[in-house]
Design a protein around this motif. Structure first.
Motif, short mmCIF file in Angstrom:
data_model
loop_
_atom_site.label_atom_id
_atom_site.label_comp_id
_atom_site.label_asym_id
_atom_site.label_seq_id
_atom_site.Cartn_x
_atom_site.Cartn_y
_atom_site.Cartn_z
N HIS A 69 35.51 27.52 38.02
CA HIS A 69 36.55 28.63 37.97
C HIS A 69 36.93 28.26 36.16
O HIS A 69 37.19 27.54 35.82
CB HIS A 69 37.69 28.06 38.72
CG HIS A 69 36.94 28.43 39.77
ND1 HIS A 69 36.10 27.36 40.55
CD2 HIS A 69 37.08 29.93 40.70
CE1 HIS A 69 36.54 27.69 42.11
NE2 HIS A 69 36.63 28.99 42.42
N ILE A 70 36.92 29.73 35.55
CA ILE A 70 37.06 29.46 33.90
C ILE A 70 38.70 28.88 34.08
O ILE A 70 38.55 28.32 33.21
CB ILE A 70 36.94 31.16 33.86
CG1 ILE A 70 36.07 31.14 33.74
CG2 ILE A 70 37.62 31.46 32.32
CD1 ILE A 70 35.20 32.92 33.47
N ILE A 71 39.71 30.12 34.95
CA ILE A 71 40.79 29.44 34.77
C ILE A 71 40.91 28.67 35.77
O ILE A 71 41.09 28.85 37.23
CB ILE A 71 41.93 30.47 34.81
CG1 ILE A 71 41.95 31.69 34.02
CG2 ILE A 71 43.49 29.81 35.04
CD1 ILE A 71 42.12 30.79 32.40
N GLY A 77 44.39 29.56 38.99
CA GLY A 77 42.86 30.25 38.48
C GLY A 77 42.55 31.36 40.21
O GLY A 77 42.72 30.25 40.89
N ASN A 79 39.57 32.80 42.28
CA ASN A 79 38.82 32.40 43.66
C ASN A 79 37.82 33.44 43.50
O ASN A 79 37.70 34.02 44.83
CB ASN A 79 38.78 31.63 45.09
CG ASN A 79 37.47 31.15 45.21
OD1 ASN A 79 36.62 30.73 43.97
ND2 ASN A 79 37.77 30.93 46.68
N THR A 80 37.92 34.27 42.82
CA THR A 80 36.93 36.27 42.35
C THR A 80 35.00 35.23 40.99
O THR A 80 35.49 34.69 40.20
CB THR A 80 38.00 36.68 42.20
OG1 THR A 80 38.07 36.26 40.56
CG2 THR A 80 39.35 36.59 42.47
N GLU A 82 35.50 37.69 38.94
CA GLU A 82 35.79 37.09 37.47
C GLU A 82 36.47 36.26 36.83
O GLU A 82 36.29 36.22 35.84
CB GLU A 82 36.82 38.22 37.86
CG GLU A 82 36.40 39.79 37.98
CD GLU A 82 36.52 39.89 38.98
OE1 GLU A 82 35.70 40.80 39.68
OE2 GLU A 82 37.32 39.55 39.99
N ASN A 83 36.79 35.19 37.80
CA ASN A 83 37.49 34.11 36.90
C ASN A 83 36.25 32.46 37.16
O ASN A 83 36.47 31.43 37.07
CB ASN A 83 38.21 33.19 37.89
CG ASN A 83 39.47 32.35 37.84
OD1 ASN A 83 38.92 32.16 36.31
ND2 ASN A 83 39.39 31.23 38.24
N GLN A 85 32.44 30.89 36.28
CA GLN A 85 31.73 30.58 34.99
C GLN A 85 30.50 29.99 35.46
O GLN A 85 30.23 29.05 36.88
CB GLN A 85 31.14 30.55 33.49
CG GLN A 85 32.02 29.61 33.75
CD GLN A 85 33.40 29.49 32.23
OE1 GLN A 85 32.50 30.05 31.68
NE2 GLN A 85 34.37 28.45 32.22
#
Length: 109
Positions: A69-71, A77, A79-80, A82-83, A85
Motif C-alpha cells: 500500500h503506497i500510503i 491509506g 485499500n484500493t 490506486e494505492n 504498488q
C-alpha cells in the motif's frame, strides 16, 4: 502418498496463480483490521504488467513480489487499486509502514 501429492498440487496451483494468492493474502490482512476488499487479482496483474514486471521502488526484475500500500493502511491509506504498488520483498520489508516521502528520503541517504 496422498498428502505429498496434495501438497505438490497446491504448490503447483500457487505457482500458476500467483496474483490470486497475493490477492488472497492482502484480502486476509485487510479483513483482520476491518477493511473491505477493494481490488482484485486482475488488478494486481494489471499493476504488475504496468510496472513492467519490476519493483516500483528499485527497478529490480521480480521473481517474487509483495503487494504494498503506497500510503500504508496504518496511516489511513485506502485499500484500493490506486494505492497499490508491487515491490520486491527487500524493498517492501524496508519500506514497512513509511509514507512515500519518508521512504524516498531513506532511499536517498
Amino acid at each position: 502418498n496422498n498428502a505429498d501429492r496434495h501438497l505438490n498440487n497446491v504448490k503447483n496451483w500457487q505457482r500458476e496463480n500467483v496474483f490470486k494468492v497475493r490477492h488472497y493474502i492482502a484480502k486476509f490482512r485487510c479483513s483482520k483490521i476491518g477493511l473491505g476488499d477493494h481490488f482484485s487479482s486482475d488488478d494486481l496483474q494489471e499493476i504488475f504488467n504496468t510496472q513492467g514486471g519490476v519493483c516500483a521502488s528499485c527497478g529490480k526484475e521480480l521473481d517474487d513480489f509483495h503487494v504494498d500500500h503506497i500510503i500504508p493502511l496504518s496511516k489511513n491509506g485506502a485499500n484500493t487499486k490506486e494505492n497499490i504498488q508491487i515491490l520486491c520483498p527487500s524493498c517492501n520489508m524496508h519500506k514497512a509502514r513509511m509514507l512515500p516521502s519518508e521512504w524516498s528520503q531513506i532511499k536517498r541517504d
